[in-house]
Write a protein that holds these residues in place. Structure first.
Motif, PDB file in Angstrom:
ATOM      1  N   ARG A 103       0.837  -1.219   0.000  1.00  0.00           N
ATOM      2  CA  ARG A 103       0.000   0.000   0.000  1.00  0.00           C
ATOM      3  C   ARG A 103       0.864   1.259   0.000  1.00  0.00           C
ATOM      4  NH1 ARG A 103      -3.172  -3.168   3.667  1.00  0.00           N
ATOM      5  NH2 ARG A 103      -2.291  -2.085   5.486  1.00  0.00           N
ATOM      6  N   GLU A 107       0.911   4.174  -2.869  1.00  0.00           N
ATOM      7  CA  GLU A 107       0.682   5.586  -2.557  1.00  0.00           C
ATOM      8  C   GLU A 107       1.820   6.468  -3.064  1.00  0.00           C
ATOM      9  OE1 GLU A 107       0.268   5.475   1.634  1.00  0.00           O
ATOM     10  OE2 GLU A 107      -1.736   4.537   1.584  1.00  0.00           O
ATOM     11  N   GLU A 128      -3.368  -5.323  -3.142  1.00  0.00           N
ATOM     12  CA  GLU A 128      -3.237  -3.951  -2.632  1.00  0.00           C
ATOM     13  C   GLU A 128      -2.856  -2.917  -3.685  1.00  0.00           C
ATOM     14  OE1 GLU A 128      -4.082  -3.270   0.394  1.00  0.00           O
ATOM     15  OE2 GLU A 128      -4.246  -5.331   1.140  1.00  0.00           O
TER      16      GLU A 128
END
Length: 358
Positions: A103, A107, A128
């Motif tokens: 994750r 990002e 993810e």
């Protein structure tokens, strides 16, 4: 506005290659030292293809620490390793560490993520990161999804794609997946390679290592050279990664036909084959048992009973991955690794560096 550095991620599962199949079979050990070596080969290839920054999570087995230490070596300088940035995780020593690292990388907008692990590790990352491509490297036990590749050549393929020198339509492959659903429980899980139905009532030791515990298996693809549950179909009803369908097999020790299958490295067992066929895309399949457990990509994760009605459905919406063979074939065709005299690795420059007395 300044340009962001070209960034990729590396996730190495510290636990991959260390599970119970070292005891129940003759699987080899993929040590932390081996993983450090793989990562360093990736870094050399990434540096050679223009990658400027690599993100990695920390771990409790010394992988990240060793890579960080070696990044100051002469070898790292000569190979022009990318800059390294580490995520200091609060470690749980579970799959959640892998998910959290994935994750974080998503990002940060990485161009791709190199994954060192087995089928379960790749499944956790894929869940993810959406359509961020995976560069798959096999360091687990029963590895079907990550192909066995030399890290240097895999890194070249991934780095050339990430730097924009190989088009996506050549470098990327969309993978199939299996969806496990039980609407009444809100259950929605995925598998990248196989879903096995077991008569064992509880999860317990997650790996399945006895043919007697298997009742049914569904696969996205099944290659004859595979080891593990997908080998059941691979040696009976093979399906390639590219074909738009999968396969299924129903097992029964009293079936008139039986198949000798490598369920784990060095572990060959006979499995009675009751029935088998192809798995069509988008058609939910009910299970053959009223209760038991489901193993997703080799590990039992879901218990079901008489009141549940889970189904397994094949679809083509799995993760993107780097097609190393196609990417390197394009590299050769377009001579993407041809270098001029200004390149530090040109033989003229290397000869000058090795001249005695200079």
């Amino acid at each position: 506005m300044s340009r962001l550095p070209l960034t990729v991620g590396i996730i190495a599962n510290p636990a991959s290659g260390r599970d119970v199949r070292r005891l129940t079979a003759n699987a080899g050990l993929f040590s932390s030292t081996d993983k450090v070596s793989v990562i360093q080969r990736l870094l050399a290839a990434f540096g050679a293809t223009g990658i400027e920054r690599v993100l990695m999570p920390t771990d409790m087995t010394g992988i990240a620490a060793a890579v960080q230490k070696n990044s100051h070596s002469r070898q790292a300088r000569d190979s022009h390793w990318p800059a390294l940035e580490f995520l200091d995780l609060t470690l749980r020593q579970s799959v959640e560490d892998t998910r959290k690292a994935a994750r974080w990388m998503a990002e940060r907008g990485v161009a791709l993520i190199a994954v060192l692990g087995g089928d379960g590790t790749h499944k956790a990352v894929a869940a993810e990161v959406g359509d961020i491509p995976l560069l798959t490297l096999s360091t687990g036990t029963n590895n079907a999804f990550p192909e066995l590749r030399e890290a240097t050549s895999a890194g070249l393929a991934g780095g050339l794609f990430a730097s924009g020198r190989i088009p996506a339509e050549i470098a990327l492959r969309r993978n199939k997946r299996l969806l496990v659903r039980e609407p009444a429980r809100g259950l929605h899980e995925i598998a990248l390679v196989d879903v096995a139905v077991s008569s064992l009532p509880f999860i317990g030791a997650r790996a399945i290592s006895r043919a007697a515990d298997l009742a049914e298996v569904f696969v996205t693809f099944a290659e004859p050279q595979s080891i593990g549950l997908s080998a059941l179909c691979g040696l009976w009803l093979p399906v390639t990664r590219q074909e738009p369908y999968g396969a299924w097999m129903r097992l029964d020790p009293h079936a008139p036909q039986a198949l000798l299958v490598p369920l784990a490295p060095g572990l060959l067992q006979g499995c009675g084959v009751r029935d088998a066929g192809y798995l069509q895309t988008g058609v939910p399949r009910p299970l053959s048992l009223p209760s038991g457990t489901l193993a997703l990509d080799g590990e039992r994760e879901i218990e079901f009973n008489l009141h549940d009605r889970p189904t397994v459905t094949l679809d083509g919406g799995g993760p993107l991955s780097i097609d190393v063979q196609a990417a390197l074939a394009f590299t050769a065709q377009e001579r993407l690794l041809a270098i001029g005299r200004e390149h530090p690795q040109h033989p003229v420059n290397l000869q000058h560096q090795d001249t005695p007395g200079e």
